[in-house]
Design an enzyme around this catalytic site. Structure first.
Site, PDB file in Angstrom:
ATOM      1  N   LYS A  54      47.542  46.436  47.887  1.00 20.72           N
ATOM      2  CA  LYS A  54      48.242  45.340  47.195  1.00 20.72           C
ATOM      3  C   LYS A  54      49.576  45.835  46.637  1.00 20.72           C
ATOM      4  O   LYS A  54      50.586  45.132  46.711  1.00 20.72           O
ATOM      5  CB  LYS A  54      47.355  44.759  46.085  1.00 20.72           C
ATOM      6  CG  LYS A  54      46.242  43.894  46.670  1.00 20.72           C
ATOM      7  CD  LYS A  54      45.096  43.622  45.736  1.00 20.72           C
ATOM      8  CE  LYS A  54      43.945  42.996  46.526  1.00 20.72           C
ATOM      9  NZ  LYS A  54      42.677  42.958  45.804  1.00 20.72           N
ATOM     10  N   GLN A  98      40.539  43.383  39.873  1.00 21.16           N
ATOM     11  CA  GLN A  98      39.827  43.818  41.078  1.00 21.16           C
ATOM     12  C   GLN A  98      38.316  43.785  40.829  1.00 21.16           C
ATOM     13  O   GLN A  98      37.818  44.397  39.893  1.00 21.16           O
ATOM     14  CB  GLN A  98      40.283  45.237  41.454  1.00 21.16           C
ATOM     15  CG  GLN A  98      39.730  45.740  42.771  1.00 21.16           C
ATOM     16  CD  GLN A  98      40.206  44.923  43.970  1.00 21.16           C
ATOM     17  OE1 GLN A  98      41.396  44.643  44.130  1.00 21.16           O
ATOM     18  NE2 GLN A  98      39.269  44.519  44.821  1.00 21.16           N
ATOM     19  N   ASP A 121      44.222  34.807  42.559  1.00 27.59           N
ATOM     20  CA  ASP A 121      43.001  34.871  43.368  1.00 27.59           C
ATOM     21  C   ASP A 121      42.425  33.473  43.596  1.00 27.59           C
ATOM     22  O   ASP A 121      41.601  33.279  44.482  1.00 27.59           O
ATOM     23  CB  ASP A 121      41.938  35.718  42.646  1.00 27.59           C
ATOM     24  CG  ASP A 121      41.763  37.077  43.282  1.00 27.59           C
ATOM     25  OD1 ASP A 121      42.157  37.233  44.453  1.00 27.59           O
ATOM     26  OD2 ASP A 121      41.214  37.983  42.615  1.00 27.59           O
TER      27      ASP A 121
END
Ligand code: NDP
Length: 287
Positions: A54, A98, A121
């Site tokens: 990322k 995460q 997300d």
């Protein structure tokens, strides 16, 4: 019929290049550089790889990236305070915690604390709710990647019979809602579905998000269907999807491989969501 293989790697590269061009334009014309904060708790090796990917994708897109690493014994309070701080930061447009978090932490509470406008997300209940009422802003990345693959492959979604196998909150359900928003006629199948083969054989578009290697066999695929395989299963044969690729490709019109299909799209959609979040943060008259 031998299927066209949908190249997710190439499409992901195309999207990331488009995002980089838009980010450059945004910066030149309106000032802000999109910023993504990634929070990593503990030292899970797979999570470390995802976070590094990322960061690299951010660098390539010309975004700022802010990595926050917390020890695995961090408290819920410390993690929540970090999220609150990132919510307040004007340089941070997207926040990604995460997953999975260590077991002593309450991930639902953490995800709920992220400002919906920074939830790149797309997992926050507010963003999920927007998906349900057809006002999608930040959609979950993997299912959004599936739709992008279908559209870029020229698959007609309007009026198509779409079957999604799997009903998880991160893939199956949002994939079904996104297909509905494209005017497909959507069926969601799951572990309690009766006669899954017959349900799948009715699909013009078949999305498999199950987590069982090769469970979608060739006889479950309609002649001329498009097959999107979300599954990532580590087996003795290496990485395989939820679809028996060799058999299904003889029936389908187009199919995604594993690896190299849906997988690379997730990060491209994360970059796209971060850009969108940066654009949404502009004063209304400048958007
Ligand atoms: P979950 O385990 O959360 O959900 C699996 C779903 O499959 C459930 O809804 C379950 O039904 C259903 N299911 C399980 N067994 C069967 C069966 N025999 N017949 C029909 N349905 C069944 O998985 P995820 O949604 O998180 O992930 C699915 C797959 O996608 C995994 O392989 C995962 O690794 C992969 N993945 C890939 C990503 C990418 O970037 N490409 C990102 C995220 C996931 P029920 O609800 O009834 O239990």
């Amino acid at each position: 019929m031998t299927a066209e293989i949908i190249d997710g790697k190439q499409m992901s590269a195309d999207i990331r290049a488009e995002v980089a061009a838009s980010a450059k334009k945004l910066k030149e014309e309106q000032g802000p550089t999109p910023g993504l904060a990634v929070v990593l708790v503990g030292e899970d090796p797979a999570s470390q790889v995802y976070v590094r990917n990322k960061e690299n994708a951010c660098a390539e897109a010309g975004f700022h990236s802010f990595k926050h690493e917390l020890p695995k014994n961090t408290t819920q309070e410390k993690l929540m305070n970090l999220v609150f701080e990132l919510n307040r930061s004007d340089d941070v447009h997207g926040i990604l915690v995460q997953l999975p978090l260590p077991k002593h932490l309450d991930s639902a509470e953490v995800l709920l604390a992220i400002e919906p406008e920074k939830d790149v997300d797309g997992f926050h209940p507010v963003n999920m709710g927007k998906l349900v009422v057809g006002q999608t802003t930040l959609a979950p990345c993997t299912p959004a990647g599936c739709i992008e693959l279908l559209k870029r492959s020229g698959v007609e979604l309007e009026g198509a019979n779409a079957v999604v196998v799997g009903r998880s909150n991160i893939v199956g359900k949002p994939a079904a809602l996104l297909l509905l928003a494209e005017n497909s006629t959507v069926t969601i199948a799951h572990s309690k579905t009766r006669d899954l083969a017959t349900v799948c054989r009715a699909a013009d578009v078949l999305v498999a998000a199950v987590g069982v290697p090769k469970m979608i066999t060739g006889d479950m695929v309609k002649e001329g269907a498009t097959v999107i395989d979300v599954g990532i299963n580590r087996t003795d044969e290496g990485l395989v999807g939820d679809v028996d690729f060799e058999a299904a490709k003889e029936k389908a019109r187009a199919i995604t491989p594993v690896p190299g299909g849906v997988g690379p799209m997730t990060i491209a959609m994360l970059m796209k969501n971060t850009l969108k979040a940066a654009q949404m943060a502009l004063p209304a008259q400048d958007r």
